[in-house]
Design an enzyme around this catalytic site. Sequence first.
Site, short mmCIF file in Angstrom:
data_model
loop_
_atom_site.label_atom_id
_atom_site.label_comp_id
_atom_site.label_asym_id
_atom_site.label_seq_id
_atom_site.Cartn_x
_atom_site.Cartn_y
_atom_site.Cartn_z
N ASP A 37 -11.27 24.63 25.42
CA ASP A 37 -11.76 25.78 26.19
C ASP A 37 -11.75 25.53 27.71
O ASP A 37 -12.75 25.80 28.39
CB ASP A 37 -13.20 26.15 25.78
CG ASP A 37 -13.42 26.13 24.28
OD1 ASP A 37 -12.48 26.45 23.55
OD2 ASP A 37 -14.55 25.79 23.85
N GLU A 95 -11.94 36.13 20.89
CA GLU A 95 -12.84 35.40 21.79
C GLU A 95 -12.06 34.95 23.03
O GLU A 95 -10.91 35.33 23.24
CB GLU A 95 -13.41 34.17 21.07
CG GLU A 95 -12.34 33.19 20.60
CD GLU A 95 -12.85 32.15 19.63
OE1 GLU A 95 -13.97 32.32 19.10
OE2 GLU A 95 -12.11 31.17 19.39
#
Length: 327
Positions: free
Chosen positions: A39, A209
């Site tokens: 991420d 997401e």
Amino acid sequence: MKNVLFFLILIVCSKTTAQTVVSGSTKNNNPIFSGWYADPEGTIFDKTYWVYPTFSAIYDKQVFLDAFSSRDLTHWTKHPRILDTIAIKWAKRAIWSPSIIKNKNNYFLFFGANDIQNDNEIGGIGIAIASKPEGPYKDYLGKPLVDKFYNGAQPIDQFVFRDKDGQHYLIYGGWKHCNIGKLKPDFTGFVPFEDQTVFKEITPENYVEGPFMFIRNNKYYFMWSEGGWGGPDYCVAYAIADSPLGPFKRIGKILEQDPEIATGAGHHSVIKVPNSDTYYIVYHRRPLTQTDANSRETCIEEMNFDEKGFIKPIVITNEGVKEHWIK
């Protein structure tokens, strides 16, 4: 003499603990640094590249964040534990998806914590503050900024976006829903939209997401991750609109696995080199030798556009990008 030698060893050890140099190869620059990290948010502060990733581990061990800096995209310096749950009393586990922005003279690090599953659990999106990019960071609000499921969006995967007029937005959301909200100038809360709603849903088709947004040629590029983060189908798709509020119509995928290189390529960010049309996509992927969902590495590729402004499909590589200094 022994006392002097001992003192010198202490100095060297303390410097090593505070800052470890991680050198990349100019031939094979992916992953850009060693260790399991996911991420990643990439940005630039004072002609230095910075990457803020999730420490990829089981949630109960995800209790801190490291950062990495580089002047040339190939040699990286590790800044360990810039944020720790010790400094965030309400955060216990699952610290992830950092997003950072400089506002006036401070650095604000937005993060998700605790992986809450309903409105009754403690956690959500928090903010930490520091006077330097490498921290140390401390809790800014003493509580989460967002701790409820608005419009069905799990309060995770936060991204802070600064618009052309200086307005800051929080774009976030898991569980296949994405919200946007107008942040107050001091980041202590939100300014309602004209219809008095605090969060507007901007979820595009197939969104899962990992939202990210940037502006190019006065167009708003909205990007996100699709598929399952633990599987090979994880990927990045995007849309283009005339406003940060959309509407965003999905154009297609631009980053996905290559069975010859790595799987699970997704949850990215974009770095634009100042005063140029050079863009880099920073993302994570899983080596072919790994089956553990948390075995993720941070990588980088150049991102290019066609004559119509569409993002060209990105080929994931082991080479990554060449050395690039910021002028």
